[in-house]
Design an enzyme around this catalytic site. Sequence first.
Site, short mmCIF file in Angstrom:
data_model
loop_
_atom_site.label_atom_id
_atom_site.label_comp_id
_atom_site.label_asym_id
_atom_site.label_seq_id
_atom_site.Cartn_x
_atom_site.Cartn_y
_atom_site.Cartn_z
CE1 TYR A 108 -4.36 -1.14 -0.22
CE2 TYR A 108 -3.32 -3.02 0.83
CZ TYR A 108 -4.38 -2.47 0.13
OH TYR A 108 -5.44 -3.26 -0.22
NE ARG A 167 -3.19 0.23 -4.79
CZ ARG A 167 -4.42 -0.11 -4.39
NH1 ARG A 167 -4.60 -1.17 -3.62
NH2 ARG A 167 -5.46 0.59 -4.77
CG ASN A 195 -11.32 5.22 -8.19
OD1 ASN A 195 -11.59 4.04 -8.37
ND2 ASN A 195 -11.37 6.11 -9.15
CB VAL A 196 -8.38 3.72 -2.09
CG1 VAL A 196 -9.53 2.80 -1.71
CG2 VAL A 196 -7.36 2.95 -2.95
CG ASP A 197 -7.30 7.55 -7.01
OD1 ASP A 197 -8.15 8.39 -6.63
OD2 ASP A 197 -7.35 7.01 -8.14
CG HIS A 204 -14.16 0.23 -2.23
ND1 HIS A 204 -14.00 -0.28 -3.50
CD2 HIS A 204 -15.36 -0.24 -1.80
CE1 HIS A 204 -15.06 -1.02 -3.82
NE2 HIS A 204 -15.90 -1.00 -2.81
CB CYS A 214 -5.67 1.45 15.56
SG CYS A 214 -5.12 0.23 16.75
CB CYS A 255 -2.14 2.38 17.28
SG CYS A 255 -3.37 3.44 18.05
N GLY A 280 -16.05 4.21 -15.59
CA GLY A 280 -14.73 3.61 -15.35
C GLY A 280 -14.74 2.50 -14.32
P1 OAD Z 1 -11.66 -2.56 -12.54
O1 OAD Z 1 -10.20 -2.69 -12.82
O2 OAD Z 1 -12.43 -3.78 -12.20
O3 OAD Z 1 -12.36 -1.90 -13.82
C1 OAD Z 1 -11.85 -0.76 -14.44
C2 OAD Z 1 -12.79 -0.38 -15.58
O4 OAD Z 1 -12.34 0.85 -16.11
C3 OAD Z 1 -12.82 -1.38 -16.74
O5 OAD Z 1 -14.18 -1.69 -17.04
C4 OAD Z 1 -12.15 -0.62 -17.88
O6 OAD Z 1 -12.71 -0.96 -19.15
C5 OAD Z 1 -12.48 0.81 -17.51
N1 OAD Z 1 -11.55 1.82 -18.06
C6 OAD Z 1 -10.24 1.72 -18.36
N2 OAD Z 1 -9.75 2.88 -18.79
C7 OAD Z 1 -10.77 3.77 -18.78
C8 OAD Z 1 -10.90 5.15 -19.11
N3 OAD Z 1 -9.86 5.86 -19.55
N4 OAD Z 1 -12.11 5.74 -18.95
C9 OAD Z 1 -13.18 5.02 -18.50
N5 OAD Z 1 -13.11 3.71 -18.17
C10 OAD Z 1 -11.93 3.09 -18.31
O7 OAD Z 1 -11.82 -1.43 -11.43
P2 OAD Z 1 -13.08 -1.10 -10.48
O8 OAD Z 1 -14.35 -1.35 -11.18
O9 OAD Z 1 -12.83 0.23 -9.89
O10 OAD Z 1 -11.74 -2.81 -4.51
O11 OAD Z 1 -12.89 -2.20 -9.37
C11 OAD Z 1 -13.76 -2.20 -8.28
C12 OAD Z 1 -13.04 -2.61 -7.01
O12 OAD Z 1 -12.35 -3.85 -7.22
C13 OAD Z 1 -11.95 -1.66 -6.58
O13 OAD Z 1 -12.43 -0.58 -5.82
C14 OAD Z 1 -11.07 -2.53 -5.75
C15 OAD Z 1 -11.03 -3.76 -6.62
O14 OAD Z 1 -10.76 -4.96 -5.98
C16 OAD Z 1 -11.07 -2.81 -3.37
O15 OAD Z 1 -9.86 -2.68 -3.32
C17 OAD Z 1 -11.94 -2.98 -2.17
#
Ligand code: OAD
Length: 249
Positions: free
Chosen positions: A70, A73, A105-107, A122, A130, A150, A190
Site C-alpha cells: 500500500y 501504491r 477509488n482509494v487514490d 472503499h 489501528c 498506533c 470507469g
Molecule cells: P476494474 O479494474 O475492475 O475496472 C476498471 C474499468 O475501467 C474497466 O471496465 C475498464 O474498461 C475501464 N476503463 C479503463 N480505462 C478507462 C478510461 N480511460 N475511462 C473510463 N473507463 C476506463 O476497477 P473497479 O471497477 O474500480 O476494490 O474495481 C472495483 C473494485 O475492485 C476496486 O475498488 C477494488 C477492486 O478490488 C477494493 O480494493 C476494495
Amino acid sequence: MSEIPIPAELIARLRGARRVAVLTGAGVSAESGVPTFREAQTGLWARYNPEDLATPDAFRRDPKLVWEWYAWRRERVRQAEPNPGHRALVALEQHIAEFSLITQNVDGLHRRAGSHQLIELHGNLFRAKCSSEDRPVENWPDGDEIPPRCPRCGGLLRPDVVWFGEMLPANALHAAQHAAASAEIFFSIGTSALVYPAAELPMIALAAGATVVEINPQPTPLSARVTYSLNGPAGAVLPALIAQAWEAA
Ligand code: OAD
C-alpha cells in the site's frame, strides 16, 4: 481522437436535472497513470494476488508485506495528477443542485481535483487505522517499524481501505444508496461493475426510474441495462458532455 457522439436527448436531460449521482471506478484514474484492477496485462489483479495483499488474513500473515504494498501504491498516486475526467466531474458538481460523487477509488484524486460532495466507499490510501481499535489515525510515525504502531494503544496500523471480506463503511454505503435511489440521472464511469455492493448502485437507480449512463471504453455486465452507453475514455467523454451541456453557444 474521433468525437464520441453524445445523444442530444441526454444533454437536454442533464441540463434540466436537479439530482445527479455518479459512481466511479479505477478507469477514471487510468488516464492519470494509476493502474486499474481487472484489465489484462496492466491491472493490479493481473500482477498481484488479492488473497496475499488485500484481505484481513493477508495482513495477519504478513503485515509488513501488506503495508509496503500500500505504501508503494500511495507513492505512485502521489506522483499522479487528476486528469480531465476528474476535472469535468468538479464542473458537473457546480451545475447540479443535488450532486453526489460516489467513488470506489482509494487514490484521493477526486478530492485533489476539487470535488466536494464525495462518498468514498472503499476508504482512502492516505489514511491509516489501528488494526486493534479500528479507529482512524491521521498521523503516524514514519520510523523503522513497518507497519507503524498506533500512537494510542501500540497496535499495528493498517491502511484505511476496505479489503475483500470486509464490510463497507455503513454511513458511506447508506449515503450512496440514498443518492442512487433519488437521482434523476445516474452515471457509472470507469468501473467493471463487478464488485458488490457498489455494483448494485446502478441497479437501484434503474429500479427507481433514473436515466442511467455508462462511460467506459469496454462493455461491462451493466452495458445492456443502461439507458445510454458512451464507449470512450472518461477523460474525453466527460469534458465533451460538460461542454455540450453548458458551454455550447
Ligand atoms: P476494474 O479494474 O475492475 O475496472 C476498471 C474499468 O475501467 C474497466 O471496465 C475498464 O474498461 C475501464 N476503463 C479503463 N480505462 C478507462 C478510461 N480511460 N475511462 C473510463 N473507463 C476506463 O476497477 P473497479 O471497477 O474500480 O476494490 O474495481 C472495483 C473494485 O475492485 C476496486 O475498488 C477494488 C477492486 O478490488 C477494493 O480494493 C476494495
